[in-house]
Design a protein around this motif. Structure first.
Motif, mmCIF file in Angstrom:
data_model
loop_
_atom_site.group_PDB
_atom_site.id
_atom_site.type_symbol
_atom_site.label_atom_id
_atom_site.label_comp_id
_atom_site.label_asym_id
_atom_site.label_seq_id
_atom_site.Cartn_x
_atom_site.Cartn_y
_atom_site.Cartn_z
ATOM 1 N N ARG A 37 42.911 35.852 38.961
ATOM 2 C CA ARG A 37 43.301 37.144 38.377
ATOM 3 C C ARG A 37 44.091 36.991 37.084
ATOM 4 O O ARG A 37 45.003 36.173 36.989
ATOM 5 C CB ARG A 37 44.145 37.935 39.373
ATOM 6 C CG ARG A 37 43.279 38.510 40.445
ATOM 7 C CD ARG A 37 44.046 39.426 41.343
ATOM 8 N NE ARG A 37 43.113 39.969 42.319
ATOM 9 C CZ ARG A 37 43.460 40.643 43.375
ATOM 10 N NH1 ARG A 37 44.714 40.889 43.629
ATOM 11 N NH2 ARG A 37 42.537 41.104 44.198
ATOM 12 N N GLN A 38 43.761 37.857 36.124
ATOM 13 C CA GLN A 38 44.517 37.884 34.880
ATOM 14 C C GLN A 38 45.670 38.881 34.982
ATOM 15 O O GLN A 38 46.580 38.859 34.169
ATOM 16 C CB GLN A 38 43.612 38.310 33.726
ATOM 17 C CG GLN A 38 42.581 37.279 33.343
ATOM 18 C CD GLN A 38 41.651 37.874 32.309
ATOM 19 O OE1 GLN A 38 40.843 38.747 32.620
ATOM 20 N NE2 GLN A 38 41.791 37.438 31.083
ATOM 21 N N VAL A 39 45.539 39.799 35.934
ATOM 22 C CA VAL A 39 46.580 40.817 36.109
ATOM 23 C C VAL A 39 47.075 40.762 37.553
ATOM 24 O O VAL A 39 46.271 40.807 38.479
ATOM 25 C CB VAL A 39 46.023 42.234 35.816
ATOM 26 C CG1 VAL A 39 47.151 43.256 35.826
ATOM 27 C CG2 VAL A 39 45.290 42.273 34.481
ATOM 28 N N MET B 253 38.413 40.028 43.000
ATOM 29 C CA MET B 253 38.515 38.743 42.315
ATOM 30 C C MET B 253 39.438 37.825 43.108
ATOM 31 O O MET B 253 40.407 38.292 43.698
ATOM 32 C CB MET B 253 39.126 38.999 40.935
ATOM 33 C CG MET B 253 39.031 37.843 39.998
ATOM 34 S SD MET B 253 39.843 38.249 38.467
ATOM 35 C CE MET B 253 38.472 38.747 37.496
ATOM 36 N N MET C 41 44.701 47.773 37.618
ATOM 37 C CA MET C 41 44.014 46.527 37.976
ATOM 38 C C MET C 41 42.528 46.752 38.166
ATOM 39 O O MET C 41 41.702 45.942 37.736
ATOM 40 C CB MET C 41 44.639 45.924 39.230
ATOM 41 C CG MET C 41 46.048 45.446 38.965
ATOM 42 S SD MET C 41 46.778 44.594 40.329
ATOM 43 C CE MET C 41 45.798 43.141 40.462
ATOM 44 N N ALA D 230 49.572 34.623 35.086
ATOM 45 C CA ALA D 230 48.546 35.612 34.736
ATOM 46 C C ALA D 230 48.801 36.090 33.315
ATOM 47 O O ALA D 230 49.844 35.797 32.720
ATOM 48 C CB ALA D 230 48.614 36.775 35.710
ATOM 49 N N GLN E 157 40.081 43.662 38.079
ATOM 50 C CA GLN E 157 40.860 42.601 38.707
ATOM 51 C C GLN E 157 40.889 42.635 40.231
ATOM 52 O O GLN E 157 41.497 41.778 40.853
ATOM 53 C CB GLN E 157 42.315 42.685 38.208
ATOM 54 C CG GLN E 157 42.455 42.460 36.742
ATOM 55 C CD GLN E 157 42.093 41.047 36.367
ATOM 56 O OE1 GLN E 157 42.623 40.097 36.917
ATOM 57 N NE2 GLN E 157 41.174 40.898 35.441
#
Ligand SMILES: Nc1ncnc2c1ncn2[C@@H]1O[C@H](COP(=O)(O)OP(=O)(O)O)[C@@H](O)[C@H]1O
Ligand SMILES: O=c1ccn([C@@H]2O[C@H](COP(=O)(O)O)[C@@H](O)[C@H]2O)c(=O)[nH]1
Length: 325
Positions: free
Chosen positions: A109-111, A104, A96, A185, A101
């Motif tokens: 978050r994308q992860v 954030m 991450m 995500a 990530q």
């Protein structure tokens, strides 16, 4: 763990967690930001058996699914298995961090990372008494709620917002006042000792990692961790380890290494392996983004009538298909 979205003030009545009648449920409606781009009205349904927002469309088309009519993404699901204290959480944290990530907002978050420990079964008072004496086997597959784990991961894959409890290792219970909200995500990491043990759950992963740290190192890390962070004394840690943790690792966890796509020797110390995995995830995300962009603005397609192949029906078409003769 701080990588989760802790929402003690969430709209959920946490005091009911794990104690409601199976039929009891309640609803809440909130306005949620999903990723950077989407805002959706989400109605969530909370039940003892399934603490997920279950009121969103389950339909998936490719990697896109619908959240109450708003398009959401089906994540790339990565399983991270390994023995106790092998460094699973630390490896997830490194991934991450490297994907930018950590500092954030949770919703952006994308992860995200989910722990299998959130799927321990609720214990009866008798079982809790056994656990307090180090006589309960938390390393056996039966200690986990497999159905709930499977259903929750299916919901995650369907792009739904899910809510799960965090785990209280000191009291061997799911935390009723700390529900974690997992927002849709791009990548979801699911880590735990037995994430590859259950065949149906195992099939859900797009990628499987096994953190392979030798057992001396794991024990040397588990002892101080359990004493300092999980409220145990040395005798308890060692007897639980000898009676349950070690035999269960050999019987249930270690054999799942064969299912891994990537084995990470030495865990978080192995920055070469972590960098390779991170690069692979980046490539997957880029490919996914490109194909999503293509599906959002599809090229114009025109069919030229049979018998007049030279006649362009739409002069601005990017692709021309000819009907087969
Ligand atoms: N590479 C490492 N070097 C030193 N300590 C580590 C390393 N990886 C993990 N630890 C420590 O070992 C303990 C267990 O690590 P953790 O990542 O929580 O393992 P797991 O999630 O597999 O149980 C933690 O206290 C963590 O800080
Ligand atoms: O109440 C509990 C629940 C679990 N455990 C132990 O935790 C580990 C799994 O967590 P890791 O972070 O992967 O180490 C497992 O070996 C259980 O024995 C516990 O002691 N008490």
């Amino acid at each position: 763990m701080d990588m989760y979205d802790h929402r003690p003030g969430s709209a959920f009545d946490n005091s009911r967690f794990g104690h409601v009648d199976a039929s009891a449920s309640f609803f809440c409606t909130r306005r949620l930001n999903i990723g950077n781009r989407r805002t959706a009205n989400v109605t969530s349904k909370y039940q003892q058996k399934q603490f997920v927002c279950a009121n969103m469309s389950d339909k998936r088309s490719g990697s896109i699914c619908k959240l109450n009519g708003v398009e959401g993404k089906a994540p790339f699901l990565i399983g991270v298995a390994g023995g106790t204290a092998s460094g699973k959480s630390t490896v997830c944290k490194r991934i991450m961090e490297k994907l930018g990530q950590v500092d954030m907002d949770q919703k952006q978050r994308q992860v995200v990372c989910i722990s299998q420990d959130s799927f321990y079964r609720d214990l009866t008072p008798k079982e809790i008494a056994k656990a307090e004496q180090g006589q309960y086997n938390f390393d056996h597959p039966d200690a986990f709620n497999e159905t709930l784990m499977y259903e929750t991961l299916k919901d995650v894959l369907a792009g739904k917002i899910v809510q799960i409890p965090s785990y209280d290792y000191k009291h061997h219970t799911l935390k009723k006042d700390e529900i974690l909200t997992i927002y849709p995500a791009d990548v979801v990491l699911f880590e735990g000792i037995l994430v590859f043990y259950f065949p149906e759950v195992r099939k859900l992963f797009h990628m499987k990692l096994f953190v392979d740290t030798d057992s001396d190192t794991r024990l040397a890390r588990r002892v101080p961790r359990d004493i300092n962070e999980r409220g145990r004394d040395l005798d308890q840690v060692l007897s639980q380890y000898m009676n349950f943790v070690k035999p269960a690792f050999e019987e249930f966890c270690s054999p799942t290494k064969k299912f891994a796509d990537v084995i990470i020797p030495r865990g978080a110390d192995n920055s070469v392996a972590i960098d390779l995995i991170v690069q692979h995830i980046r490539d997957i995300l880029n490919n996914k983004r490109n194909s999503e962009e293509r599906s959002i603005s599809p090229p114009k397609v025109t069919v030229t009538p049979v018998g007049s192949p030279s006649k362009k029906v739409n002069a601005s078409a990017d692709i021309i298909f000819h009907r087969p003769h």
